[in-house]
Design a protein around this motif. Sequence first.
Motif, PDB file in Angstrom:
ATOM      1  N   CYS A  94       0.809  -1.225   0.000  1.00 21.92           N
ATOM      2  CA  CYS A  94       0.000   0.000   0.000  1.00 21.92           C
ATOM      3  C   CYS A  94       0.840   1.271   0.000  1.00 21.92           C
ATOM      4  CB  CYS A  94      -0.939  -0.004   1.204  1.00 21.92           C
ATOM      5  SG  CYS A  94      -2.177  -1.327   1.146  1.00 21.92           S
ATOM      6  N   SER A  95       2.117   1.171   0.372  1.00 18.00           N
ATOM      7  CA  SER A  95       2.965   2.370   0.383  1.00 18.00           C
ATOM      8  C   SER A  95       3.183   2.909  -1.019  1.00 18.00           C
ATOM      9  CB  SER A  95       4.308   2.058   1.038  1.00 18.00           C
ATOM     10  OG  SER A  95       5.005   1.047   0.301  1.00 18.00           O
ATOM     11  N   GLY A  96       2.969   2.095  -2.028  1.00 15.70           N
ATOM     12  CA  GLY A  96       3.118   2.560  -3.400  1.00 15.70           C
ATOM     13  C   GLY A  96       2.125   3.630  -3.775  1.00 15.70           C
ATOM     14  N   TYR A  97       0.992   3.717  -3.069  1.00 13.98           N
ATOM     15  CA  TYR A  97       0.020   4.764  -3.343  1.00 13.98           C
ATOM     16  C   TYR A  97       0.576   6.148  -3.034  1.00 13.98           C
ATOM     17  CZ  TYR A  97      -3.666   1.204  -3.743  1.00 13.98           C
ATOM     18  OH  TYR A  97      -4.437   0.152  -4.144  1.00 13.98           O
ATOM     19  N   PHE A  98       1.503   6.215  -2.092  1.00 10.33           N
ATOM     20  CA  PHE A  98       2.023   7.507  -1.644  1.00 10.33           C
ATOM     21  C   PHE A  98       3.453   7.773  -2.128  1.00 10.33           C
ATOM     22  CE2 PHE A  98      -0.797   5.603   1.527  1.00 10.33           C
ATOM     23  CZ  PHE A  98      -1.841   6.515   1.524  1.00 10.33           C
ATOM     24  N   LEU A  99       4.253   6.703  -2.221  1.00  9.05           N
ATOM     25  CA  LEU A  99       5.671   6.900  -2.537  1.00  9.05           C
ATOM     26  C   LEU A  99       6.112   6.164  -3.802  1.00  9.05           C
ATOM     27  CD1 LEU A  99       7.034   6.423   1.097  1.00  9.05           C
ATOM     28  CD2 LEU A  99       6.699   8.582  -0.119  1.00  9.05           C
ATOM     29  N   ALA A 100       5.155   5.610  -4.540  1.00  6.07           N
ATOM     30  CA  ALA A 100       5.462   4.837  -5.747  1.00  6.07           C
ATOM     31  C   ALA A 100       6.455   3.718  -5.409  1.00  6.07           C
ATOM     32  CB  ALA A 100       5.997   5.755  -6.842  1.00  6.07           C
ATOM     33  N   ALA A 101       7.536   3.583  -6.185  1.00  8.84           N
ATOM     34  CA  ALA A 101       8.479   2.496  -5.959  1.00  8.84           C
ATOM     35  C   ALA A 101       9.306   2.686  -4.695  1.00  8.84           C
ATOM     36  CB  ALA A 101       9.406   2.357  -7.167  1.00  8.84           C
ATOM     37  N   LEU A 102       9.376   3.907  -4.187  1.00  7.52           N
ATOM     38  CA  LEU A 102      10.187   4.162  -2.994  1.00  7.52           C
ATOM     39  C   LEU A 102       9.596   3.493  -1.756  1.00  7.52           C
ATOM     40  CD1 LEU A 102      11.111   7.930  -3.492  1.00  7.52           C
ATOM     41  CD2 LEU A 102      12.510   5.904  -3.961  1.00  7.52           C
ATOM     42  N   GLY A 103       8.253   3.333  -1.708  1.00  6.41           N
ATOM     43  CA  GLY A 103       7.621   2.721  -0.549  1.00  6.41           C
ATOM     44  C   GLY A 103       8.026   1.274  -0.353  1.00  6.41           C
ATOM     45  N   MET A 162      -4.448   1.230  -9.033  1.00  4.59           N
ATOM     46  CA  MET A 162      -5.356   1.602  -7.954  1.00  4.59           C
ATOM     47  C   MET A 162      -5.921   0.382  -7.227  1.00  4.59           C
ATOM     48  SD  MET A 162      -7.406   4.662  -9.940  1.00  4.59           S
ATOM     49  CE  MET A 162      -8.600   4.870  -8.615  1.00  4.59           C
ATOM     50  N   VAL A 163      -6.142  -0.721  -7.943  1.00  4.85           N
ATOM     51  CA  VAL A 163      -6.865  -1.867  -7.374  1.00  4.85           C
ATOM     52  C   VAL A 163      -5.938  -2.984  -6.908  1.00  4.85           C
ATOM     53  CG1 VAL A 163      -8.543  -3.688  -7.872  1.00  4.85           C
ATOM     54  CG2 VAL A 163      -8.921  -1.360  -8.724  1.00  4.85           C
ATOM     55  N   LEU A 164      -4.946  -3.328  -7.715  1.00  7.39           N
ATOM     56  CA  LEU A 164      -4.149  -4.523  -7.454  1.00  7.39           C
ATOM     57  C   LEU A 164      -3.362  -4.482  -6.142  1.00  7.39           C
ATOM     58  CD1 LEU A 164      -2.889  -5.400 -11.053  1.00  7.39           C
ATOM     59  CD2 LEU A 164      -4.786  -6.392  -9.758  1.00  7.39           C
ATOM     60  N   PRO A 165      -2.763  -3.346  -5.743  1.00  5.08           N
ATOM     61  CA  PRO A 165      -2.067  -3.344  -4.451  1.00  5.08           C
ATOM     62  C   PRO A 165      -2.985  -3.651  -3.271  1.00  5.08           C
ATOM     63  CG  PRO A 165      -1.315  -1.508  -5.780  1.00  5.08           C
ATOM     64  CD  PRO A 165      -2.484  -2.101  -6.506  1.00  5.08           C
ATOM     65  N   MET A 166      -4.273  -3.280  -3.364  1.00  6.74           N
ATOM     66  CA  MET A 166      -5.197  -3.618  -2.284  1.00  6.74           C
ATOM     67  C   MET A 166      -5.417  -5.126  -2.212  1.00  6.74           C
ATOM     68  SD  MET A 166      -8.066  -0.583  -2.265  1.00  6.74           S
ATOM     69  CE  MET A 166      -8.534  -0.793  -3.993  1.00  6.74           C
ATOM     70  N   ILE A 167      -5.515  -5.777  -3.374  1.00  2.00           N
ATOM     71  CA  ILE A 167      -5.675  -7.230  -3.394  1.00  2.00           C
ATOM     72  C   ILE A 167      -4.429  -7.909  -2.848  1.00  2.00           C
ATOM     73  CG2 ILE A 167      -6.061  -9.226  -4.888  1.00  2.00           C
ATOM     74  CD1 ILE A 167      -7.582  -7.408  -6.781  1.00  2.00           C
ATOM     75  N   ALA A 168      -3.264  -7.430  -3.288  1.00  2.00           N
ATOM     76  CA  ALA A 168      -2.010  -8.009  -2.809  1.00  2.00           C
ATOM     77  C   ALA A 168      -1.844  -7.784  -1.311  1.00  2.00           C
ATOM     78  CB  ALA A 168      -0.834  -7.393  -3.573  1.00  2.00           C
ATOM     79  N   GLY A 169      -2.239  -6.593  -0.829  1.00  2.00           N
ATOM     80  CA  GLY A 169      -2.135  -6.311   0.596  1.00  2.00           C
ATOM     81  C   GLY A 169      -3.046  -7.201   1.416  1.00  2.00           C
ATOM     82  N   ALA A 170      -4.263  -7.472   0.900  1.00  2.00           N
ATOM     83  CA  ALA A 170      -5.176  -8.372   1.608  1.00  2.00           C
ATOM     84  C   ALA A 170      -4.605  -9.781   1.666  1.00  2.00           C
ATOM     85  CB  ALA A 170      -6.540  -8.371   0.914  1.00  2.00           C
ATOM     86  N   ALA A 171      -3.993 -10.223   0.569  1.00  2.00           N
ATOM     87  CA  ALA A 171      -3.370 -11.551   0.556  1.00  2.00           C
ATOM     88  C   ALA A 171      -2.247 -11.621   1.581  1.00  2.00           C
ATOM     89  CB  ALA A 171      -2.845 -11.872  -0.845  1.00  2.00           C
ATOM     90  N   ALA A 172      -1.446 -10.559   1.667  1.00  2.00           N
ATOM     91  CA  ALA A 172      -0.354 -10.532   2.647  1.00  2.00           C
ATOM     92  C   ALA A 172      -0.897 -10.538   4.071  1.00  2.00           C
ATOM     93  CB  ALA A 172       0.517  -9.296   2.414  1.00  2.00           C
ATOM     94  N   LEU A 173      -1.975  -9.805   4.300  1.00  2.00           N
ATOM     95  CA  LEU A 173      -2.544  -9.715   5.637  1.00  2.00           C
ATOM     96  C   LEU A 173      -3.062 -11.069   6.127  1.00  2.00           C
ATOM     97  CD1 LEU A 173      -2.990  -7.549   7.784  1.00  2.00           C
ATOM     98  CD2 LEU A 173      -5.290  -7.203   6.864  1.00  2.00           C
ATOM     99  N   PHE A 174      -3.494 -11.901   5.201  1.00  2.00           N
ATOM    100  CA  PHE A 174      -3.985 -13.235   5.557  1.00  2.00           C
ATOM    101  C   PHE A 174      -2.886 -14.297   5.465  1.00  2.00           C
ATOM    102  CE2 PHE A 174      -8.036 -11.144   4.643  1.00  2.00           C
ATOM    103  CZ  PHE A 174      -8.814 -11.598   5.696  1.00  2.00           C
TER     104      PHE A 174
END
Length: 204
Positions: free
Chosen positions: A110-119, A176-188
């Motif tokens: 999710c850090s990519g939303y704010f810092l792109a590749a730097l996150g 916009m969408v895929l990092p949220m899916i990836a983040g949910a997968a990581a959270l589980f």
Amino acid sequence: MHDPTPPPTQHGRGWPAAQRGAHNQHLRLTHADRDSVANLLKEAYAEGRLDADEFEERLGTAMNAKVHGELEPLLSDLLPEGARIPAPPAAESSPAASGSERLTALVGHCSGYFLAALGPLAVLLVSGNSSAFVRKHAVEALNFQLTFVVGSIVLWFFSWLILPIVAWVFLLLGWMVLPMIAGAAALFGGSWKYPLTWRPIKDS
């Protein structure tokens, strides 16, 4: 006259020793059985007991075999008489990720939303060496963000055409969408592979 020989039972239990081999010849093979024979053939080839043609022929036969009887001729001159085919070693299971590791991996996506590749790069540098789980997710997130940045730059040069603009819109929707899916997968505690992603950074 009473016959002391016990009746045959499933998988050869109760058969005389001399008849068990013949009985098991008709049992169907599992993937583990074929892998065990393949490993033995590879060892024999490495030791010089099989030449290249013999190895290729026997390996192909082993991979296409259906029952145990088809494997015996492949190993008859490689194993001592009466030796059993060893089972392949069980794959080591990875330990479950802790709650903090899952949260850190979520931040990496999710850090990519704010810092792109730097996150995800920052997450990789800070926590990548201490957790294989975090590193795996951070590398995947970093590759996706790099794909978005490079893809946006390339499409901008061709923005005077209609097709690149349409492609960039789809690229933006994915960002916009895929990092949220990836983040949910990581959270589980799972894993995620971004589709259509350039992966210059390797998880090693």
